[in-house]
Design a protein around this motif. Structure first.
Motif, PDB file in Angstrom:
ATOM      1  N   ALA A 376       0.828  -1.204   0.000  1.00 39.84           N
ATOM      2  CA  ALA A 376       0.000   0.000   0.000  1.00 39.84           C
ATOM      3  C   ALA A 376       0.865   1.258   0.000  1.00 39.84           C
ATOM      4  N   GLU A 377       1.930   1.255   0.798  1.00 41.04           N
ATOM      5  CA  GLU A 377       2.804   2.432   0.850  1.00 41.04           C
ATOM      6  C   GLU A 377       3.515   2.662  -0.480  1.00 41.04           C
ATOM      7  N   ILE A 378       3.976   1.586  -1.116  1.00 45.42           N
ATOM      8  CA  ILE A 378       4.687   1.721  -2.386  1.00 45.42           C
ATOM      9  C   ILE A 378       3.748   2.238  -3.479  1.00 45.42           C
ATOM     10  N   ILE A 379       2.538   1.680  -3.548  1.00 44.65           N
ATOM     11  CA  ILE A 379       1.571   2.148  -4.545  1.00 44.65           C
ATOM     12  C   ILE A 379       1.228   3.607  -4.304  1.00 44.65           C
ATOM     13  N   ALA A 380       1.109   4.000  -3.036  1.00 40.77           N
ATOM     14  CA  ALA A 380       0.798   5.396  -2.727  1.00 40.77           C
ATOM     15  C   ALA A 380       1.893   6.330  -3.217  1.00 40.77           C
ATOM     16  N   VAL A 381       3.150   5.946  -3.028  1.00 39.81           N
ATOM     17  CA  VAL A 381       4.251   6.789  -3.509  1.00 39.81           C
ATOM     18  C   VAL A 381       4.263   6.815  -5.043  1.00 39.81           C
ATOM     19  N   GLY A 382       3.937   5.681  -5.681  1.00 40.43           N
ATOM     20  CA  GLY A 382       3.816   5.676  -7.132  1.00 40.43           C
ATOM     21  C   GLY A 382       2.724   6.616  -7.602  1.00 40.43           C
ATOM     22  N   ALA A 383       1.578   6.609  -6.904  1.00 42.61           N
ATOM     23  CA  ALA A 383       0.494   7.520  -7.249  1.00 42.61           C
ATOM     24  C   ALA A 383       0.910   8.972  -7.036  1.00 42.61           C
ATOM     25  N   LEU A 384       1.653   9.232  -5.956  1.00 41.68           N
ATOM     26  CA  LEU A 384       2.156  10.586  -5.705  1.00 41.68           C
ATOM     27  C   LEU A 384       3.053  11.051  -6.849  1.00 41.68           C
ATOM     28  N   ALA A 385       3.903  10.161  -7.336  1.00 41.80           N
ATOM     29  CA  ALA A 385       4.778  10.503  -8.453  1.00 41.80           C
ATOM     30  C   ALA A 385       3.973  10.833  -9.697  1.00 41.80           C
ATOM     31  N   GLY A 386       2.924  10.048  -9.941  1.00 38.01           N
ATOM     32  CA  GLY A 386       2.076  10.301 -11.091  1.00 38.01           C
ATOM     33  C   GLY A 386       1.358  11.628 -10.993  1.00 38.01           C
ATOM     34  N   GLU A 387       0.882  11.973  -9.804  1.00 35.17           N
ATOM     35  CA  GLU A 387       0.212  13.261  -9.602  1.00 35.17           C
ATOM     36  C   GLU A 387       1.183  14.418  -9.812  1.00 35.17           C
ATOM     37  N   LEU A 388       2.366  14.286  -9.243  1.00 40.10           N
ATOM     38  CA  LEU A 388       3.376  15.335  -9.350  1.00 40.10           C
ATOM     39  C   LEU A 388       3.746  15.585 -10.807  1.00 40.10           C
ATOM     40  N   SER A 389       3.958  14.505 -11.551  1.00 37.24           N
ATOM     41  CA  SER A 389       4.379  14.640 -12.939  1.00 37.24           C
ATOM     42  C   SER A 389       3.275  15.228 -13.807  1.00 37.24           C
ATOM     43  N   LEU A 390       2.047  14.749 -13.657  1.00 41.36           N
ATOM     44  CA  LEU A 390       0.960  15.245 -14.497  1.00 41.36           C
ATOM     45  C   LEU A 390       0.630  16.694 -14.187  1.00 41.36           C
ATOM     46  N   LEU A 391       0.590  17.055 -12.912  1.00 39.06           N
ATOM     47  CA  LEU A 391       0.287  18.448 -12.569  1.00 39.06           C
ATOM     48  C   LEU A 391       1.382  19.392 -13.053  1.00 39.06           C
ATOM     49  N   ALA A 392       2.628  18.911 -13.004  1.00 39.87           N
ATOM     50  CA  ALA A 392       3.721  19.727 -13.541  1.00 39.87           C
ATOM     51  C   ALA A 392       3.573  19.905 -15.048  1.00 39.87           C
ATOM     52  N   ALA A 393       3.195  18.828 -15.746  1.00 43.88           N
ATOM     53  CA  ALA A 393       2.992  18.922 -17.192  1.00 43.88           C
ATOM     54  C   ALA A 393       1.868  19.892 -17.522  1.00 43.88           C
ATOM     55  N   LEU A 394       0.806  19.882 -16.727  1.00 39.92           N
ATOM     56  CA  LEU A 394      -0.294  20.809 -16.953  1.00 39.92           C
ATOM     57  C   LEU A 394       0.122  22.239 -16.642  1.00 39.92           C
ATOM     58  N   ALA A 395       0.847  22.409 -15.529  1.00 39.59           N
ATOM     59  CA  ALA A 395       1.261  23.761 -15.132  1.00 39.59           C
ATOM     60  C   ALA A 395       2.230  24.371 -16.135  1.00 39.59           C
ATOM     61  N   SER A 396       3.058  23.518 -16.747  1.00 37.63           N
ATOM     62  CA  SER A 396       4.026  24.020 -17.727  1.00 37.63           C
ATOM     63  C   SER A 396       3.488  23.949 -19.155  1.00 37.63           C
ATOM     64  N   ARG A 397       2.246  23.459 -19.295  1.00 37.07           N
ATOM     65  CA  ARG A 397       1.562  23.322 -20.594  1.00 37.07           C
ATOM     66  C   ARG A 397       2.306  22.371 -21.532  1.00 37.07           C
ATOM     67  N   HIS A 398       2.886  21.321 -20.939  1.00 35.27           N
ATOM     68  CA  HIS A 398       3.654  20.352 -21.722  1.00 35.27           C
ATOM     69  C   HIS A 398       2.915  19.023 -21.907  1.00 35.27           C
ATOM     70  N   LEU A 399       1.659  18.918 -21.451  1.00 36.83           N
ATOM     71  CA  LEU A 399       0.987  17.619 -21.488  1.00 36.83           C
ATOM     72  C   LEU A 399       0.833  17.100 -22.917  1.00 36.83           C
TER      73      LEU A 399
END
Length: 408
Positions: A376-399
């Protein structure tokens, strides 16, 4: 004529039913016969579906009317750096998906998290639920039933736990709606996801409730559990494991690796994941947590239908200013109802067992429950990484350009 051809013909002629073939042949021959039947009835070729790499008998607890296996591409991300309560290590995380760019995005987020010193993760609550519904004559009998349940928890616990050597009854929460009484049982199922365990144990306890109260059982599951469907009770009370992961990313790292700023990511999260989700009436306030959860579930043999509950995730992003004026990014995900196990169900299948071996989490943990907590902890950190990357792509308009570059 081969045995498989003979069986296929007998099904077509009505001499056998499609689910009876294992009574007349070994499991692989039965699967072959069904493929022949389907091929002839539909005019298709099932070469890839029939090219599976394990004895069909091994899948008997997991599937009926087997014809082969679905092959979903599997990749790996990581290592995932987890400073957790159940694991304090780095793990490669296998993910199975057909969505291009997903693993690349998660890996980008993990690289940032690793450089930032890793993510903290903790399982904050644990309880697999089953909620039967009973019929009573009216509110007076409902109150009588609830009072008896509250006064006899130990007797109900003894009855429920008599069916399992591992599960522990933690709580029974009553709910009354007119002449319906719901009892939401919650169990610690250790390293098993535990849905079957909870169902069998609750069935035994329900017999005691019926003997000692005016209540009559209508259904062993009354949907207040709530299993495999969007439900606010899971988002609020949790189901399975409630797990949170967070990381503080230095501002300069956000700019160098994510090509945006902490303020921009925090604003994108607020307007998209919080305001946008609220306007939509969503139970999940996140960008795509279910993407990572679903891919991890397929890879490690979890019940894929329970991804809907894992989507009960809240993502927070906060810009935090340091004394020197630099702005860092605090990022977190809180998964209210992540239902995972490392024993039982699909975890026994060869592919999924190998994926759990990659994580170092195959089978039961020591102490019991620790492997499922770590997963559960590992999947949560994986999900955190996915959120961080996608939100950064949206914020930088790189999606859009990221998907174009990867040819997706």
């Amino acid at each position: 004529m081969t045995d498989a051809e003979d069986l296929a013909e007998r099904v077509r002629d009505g001499d056998l039913r499609i689910h009876e073939l294992e009574e007349h042949a070994d499991y692989d021959t039965a699967a072959h016969a069904r493929r022949l039947l389907v091929e002839r009835e539909t005019g298709t070729e099932l070469e890839a579906i029939g090219d599976y790499a394990f004895p069909a008998e091994q899948a008997d607890p997991n599937i009926e009317n087997m014809i082969g296996a679905a092959q979903v591409p599997m990749g790996v991300v990581g290592p995932v750096p987890v400073n957790g309560g159940a694991t304090d290590d780095e793990h490669y995380l296998p993910l199975a998906t057909t969505e291009g760019a997903l693993l690349a995005s998660v890996n980008r987020g993990l690289g940032v998290i690793r450089t930032a010193g890793g993510a903290d993760a903790r399982v904050t609550k644990n309880g697999m639920t089953r909620a039967p519904v009973f019929r009573v004559a009216g509110v007076a009998e409902a109150a009588e039933t609830v009072e008896w349940v509250e006064d006899n928890f130990e007797a109900l616990r003894e009855a429920a736990e008599s069916t399992t050597s591992h599960g522990e009854l933690l709580d029974i929460e009553p709910y009354v709606v007119g002449d319906s009484v719901f009892l939401r049982f919650a169990y610690d199922t250790k390293d098993a996801m535990g849905m079957n365990m909870a169902t069998i144990a609750t069935g035994e306890a329900c017999e005691l409730v019926e003997r000692e109260t005016p209540a009559s059982l209508v259904a062993l599951s009354g949907n207040l559990c709530s299993d495999k469907k969007p439900a606010a009770i899971n988002a609020v009370e949790g189901r399975g494991r409630s797990v949170t992961a967070d990381v503080l990313v230095p501002g300069e790292l956000v700019e160098d690796r994510l090509h945006t700023t902490a303020d921009a990511i925090a604003e994108a999260n607020t307007r998209k994941n919080l305001i946008g989700s609220a306007k939509a009436g969503s139970l999940g306030f996140n960008a795509h947590a279910a993407n990572v959860v679903g891919a991890a579930f397929l890879a490690t043999g979890q019940d894929e239908a329970q991804v809907v509950e894992a989507a009960n995730t809240i993502t927070t992003m906060d810009a935090r200013e340091r004394d020197d004026g630099t702005t860092d990014l605090y990022a977190s995900v809180s998964l209210a109802s992540l239902e995972v196990g490392t024993v039982g169900g699909g975890t026994k299948l060869p592919t999924q067992a190998e994926a759990l071996e990659v994580l170092g989490l195959r089978g039961g943990g020591d102490p019991p429950g620790s492997n499922a907590d770590a997963l559960a902890e590992i999947i949560a950190v994986g999900a955190l990484a996915g959120e961080l990357s996608l939100l950064a792509a949206l914020a930088s308009r790189h999606l859009a350009s990221a998907h174009e570059d990867l040819g997706r």
